[in-house]
Design an enzyme around this catalytic site. Structure first.
Site, mmCIF file in Angstrom:
data_model
loop_
_atom_site.group_PDB
_atom_site.id
_atom_site.type_symbol
_atom_site.label_atom_id
_atom_site.label_comp_id
_atom_site.label_asym_id
_atom_site.label_seq_id
_atom_site.Cartn_x
_atom_site.Cartn_y
_atom_site.Cartn_z
ATOM 1 N N ARG A 25 0.815 -1.216 0.000
ATOM 2 C CA ARG A 25 0.000 0.000 0.000
ATOM 3 C C ARG A 25 0.848 1.264 0.000
ATOM 4 O O ARG A 25 0.386 2.319 -0.429
ATOM 5 C CB ARG A 25 -0.931 -0.044 1.230
ATOM 6 C CG ARG A 25 -0.523 0.745 2.368
ATOM 7 C CD ARG A 25 -1.242 0.592 3.665
ATOM 8 N NE ARG A 25 -0.273 0.421 4.713
ATOM 9 C CZ ARG A 25 0.502 1.400 5.160
ATOM 10 N NH1 ARG A 25 0.424 2.605 4.658
ATOM 11 N NH2 ARG A 25 1.381 1.169 6.107
ATOM 12 N N ARG A 181 -7.923 -19.149 27.412
ATOM 13 C CA ARG A 181 -8.621 -17.951 26.929
ATOM 14 C C ARG A 181 -7.927 -16.666 27.370
ATOM 15 O O ARG A 181 -8.534 -15.596 27.349
ATOM 16 C CB ARG A 181 -10.065 -17.953 27.437
ATOM 17 C CG ARG A 181 -10.850 -19.187 27.021
ATOM 18 C CD ARG A 181 -12.247 -19.191 27.616
ATOM 19 N NE ARG A 181 -12.962 -20.414 27.265
ATOM 20 C CZ ARG A 181 -14.214 -20.693 27.648
ATOM 21 N NH1 ARG A 181 -14.875 -19.817 28.395
ATOM 22 N NH2 ARG A 181 -14.784 -21.827 27.285
ATOM 23 N N CYS A 200 -1.166 -3.987 13.492
ATOM 24 C CA CYS A 200 -0.245 -4.973 12.909
ATOM 25 C C CYS A 200 -0.085 -6.148 13.861
ATOM 26 O O CYS A 200 -0.090 -7.300 13.443
ATOM 27 C CB CYS A 200 1.114 -4.343 12.620
ATOM 28 S SG CYS A 200 1.086 -3.120 11.307
ATOM 29 N N SER A 221 1.375 -8.279 9.991
ATOM 30 C CA SER A 221 2.290 -7.602 9.079
ATOM 31 C C SER A 221 3.488 -7.119 9.869
ATOM 32 O O SER A 221 3.321 -6.448 10.890
ATOM 33 C CB SER A 221 1.564 -6.421 8.420
ATOM 34 O OG SER A 221 2.452 -5.629 7.652
ATOM 35 N N GLY A 222 4.679 -7.456 9.409
ATOM 36 C CA GLY A 222 5.877 -7.081 10.155
ATOM 37 C C GLY A 222 6.938 -6.461 9.276
ATOM 38 O O GLY A 222 7.477 -7.123 8.378
ATOM 39 N N ASP A 223 7.236 -5.178 9.515
ATOM 40 C CA ASP A 223 8.358 -4.479 8.875
ATOM 41 C C ASP A 223 9.617 -4.972 9.577
ATOM 42 O O ASP A 223 9.962 -4.516 10.668
ATOM 43 C CB ASP A 223 8.153 -2.974 9.047
ATOM 44 C CG ASP A 223 9.343 -2.127 8.604
ATOM 45 O OD1 ASP A 223 10.394 -2.698 8.264
ATOM 46 O OD2 ASP A 223 9.225 -0.886 8.629
ATOM 47 N N ASN A 231 8.952 -4.469 18.160
ATOM 48 C CA ASN A 231 7.905 -5.375 18.633
ATOM 49 C C ASN A 231 8.475 -6.463 19.534
ATOM 50 O O ASN A 231 7.883 -6.809 20.561
ATOM 51 C CB ASN A 231 7.182 -6.021 17.445
ATOM 52 C CG ASN A 231 6.583 -5.034 16.474
ATOM 53 O OD1 ASN A 231 6.607 -5.256 15.266
ATOM 54 N ND2 ASN A 231 6.054 -3.926 16.969
ATOM 55 N N HIS A 261 8.088 -8.932 6.128
ATOM 56 C CA HIS A 261 8.640 -8.350 4.903
ATOM 57 C C HIS A 261 9.789 -7.383 5.168
ATOM 58 O O HIS A 261 9.880 -6.773 6.232
ATOM 59 C CB HIS A 261 7.540 -7.630 4.106
ATOM 60 C CG HIS A 261 6.766 -6.640 4.915
ATOM 61 N ND1 HIS A 261 5.585 -6.977 5.578
ATOM 62 C CD2 HIS A 261 6.979 -5.326 5.187
ATOM 63 C CE1 HIS A 261 5.123 -5.913 6.209
ATOM 64 N NE2 HIS A 261 5.951 -4.904 5.997
#
Length: 318
Positions: A25, A181, A200, A221-223, A231, A261
């Site tokens: 994106r 849980r 993310c 999603s991981g930069d 993170n 990515h």
């Protein structure tokens, strides 16, 4: 002593050699790998990268911001943390009130046009200062919507009221540690369109056995170069704080990623990082007088024996 970042280095190498080229994106493009997992034994140390300097102060202030239930960047700016600036700035320059220079695609343009970058940096500096100085402006343009702080601490219920997921999961860990849980989620399909950046790190689950507590994060999603090192340290810190409040020992941080990515404009930086020899990982120090998460301040959290290589700069894809 141990080198805890090795799983991260191994995954970077895997993405470099086996990753798929994909568009994204931001228009930057990535080398991407789907479905990866890293495991870090936190009883051996704290997995803050040593192959490049990672500013732990930013990780502390961001996590404390989340745990406060805050969604306004003003708290971060007060602690000289600019991680989330671009997303708030984007809301401002896209508003009808903004009358400054054209900031269309400021993320990409600031990387490729040195003259525009000067204009962009000046506008960003003015924006940040106005957030700090003008409470009304901060309320309107500093708020990022339903991001992590809101979802963790103030999940809105259909029938009214809210759920404090952090308080609830701590209660479960103390009272029913064998529960399956013990989950905190940030992904609410209804809120995704209003978020500055849809979550993310989607959800995390705690697991207690033999007096130790572990946590597994699912990250959609991981930069890998810029975001994931933060993170790793952030959730490792969170686990240590939860362990302190619940009276348990720390176990593993398990990091599961969907789209892991490397941005195309980070490839050279990754190659440089992988050429470096890691040092032993540092240790985490928490103020022994503090027990409850709500009581921790910046001064109560430190890393010790942090030996590291130099900073490697890379642009943020917005």
């Amino acid at each position: 002593m141990a080198i805890l970042e090795q799983p991260y280095l191994d995954l970077l190498q895997k993405i470099m050699s086996e990753g798929h080229g994909k568009d994204d994106r931001t228009g930057t493009g990535t080398r991407s790998y789907f479905g990866a997992q890293m495991r870090f034994d936190l009883s051996q140390g704290f997995p803050l990268l040593t192959t490049k300097k990672v500013p732990f102060g930013l990780i502390k202030s961001e996590l404390l911001w989340f745990l406060r239930g805050d969604t306004n960047i003003r708290f971060l700016l007060e602690h000289n943390n600019h991680i989330w600036d671009e997303w708030a700035f984007k809301n401002w320059v896209n508003s009808s009130e903004y009358q400054g220079p054209d900031m269309t695609d400021f993320g990409l343009r600031s990387q490729s046009d040195p003259e525009f970058n000067k204009i962009y940096q000046a506008e960003m500096k003015k924006f940040d200062q106005r957030i700090l100085d003008d409470e009304d402006f901060a309320k309107k343009y500093g708020n990022l919507g339903d991001v992590y702080g809101a979802q963790w601490r103030h999940w809105e219920k259909r029938e009214g009221g809210f759920i404090d997921q952090i308080a609830d999961v701590i209660k479960q860990i103390k009272e029913t540690p064998d529960s399956r849980r013990m989950i905190v989620t940030a992904w609410n399909p209804e809120d995704v369109p209003t978020s500055a950046l849809p979550p993310c790190h989607v959800m995390f689950q705690f697991y207690v056995v033999d007096g130790k507590i572990s946590v597994q994060l699912y990250q959609r999603s991981g930069d890998m170069f810029l975001g994931v090192p933060f993170n790793i340290a952030s959730y490792s810190l969170l686990l240590n704080l939860i362990a302190r409040e619940t009276g348990l020992q720390v176990g593993e941080f398990i990091h599961t990623l969907g789209d892991a990515h490397i941005y195309r404009n980070h490839l050279k930086q990754v190659e440089e990082l992988l050429s470096r020899k890691p040092y032993d990982s540092p240790q985490l120090w928490l103020n022994p007088e503090k027990k409850n998460i709500a009581d921790f301040e910046m001064k109560d959290i430190k890393v010790v024996d942090y030996q590291h290589h130099g900073t490697i700069k890379a642009p943020v894809a917005v």
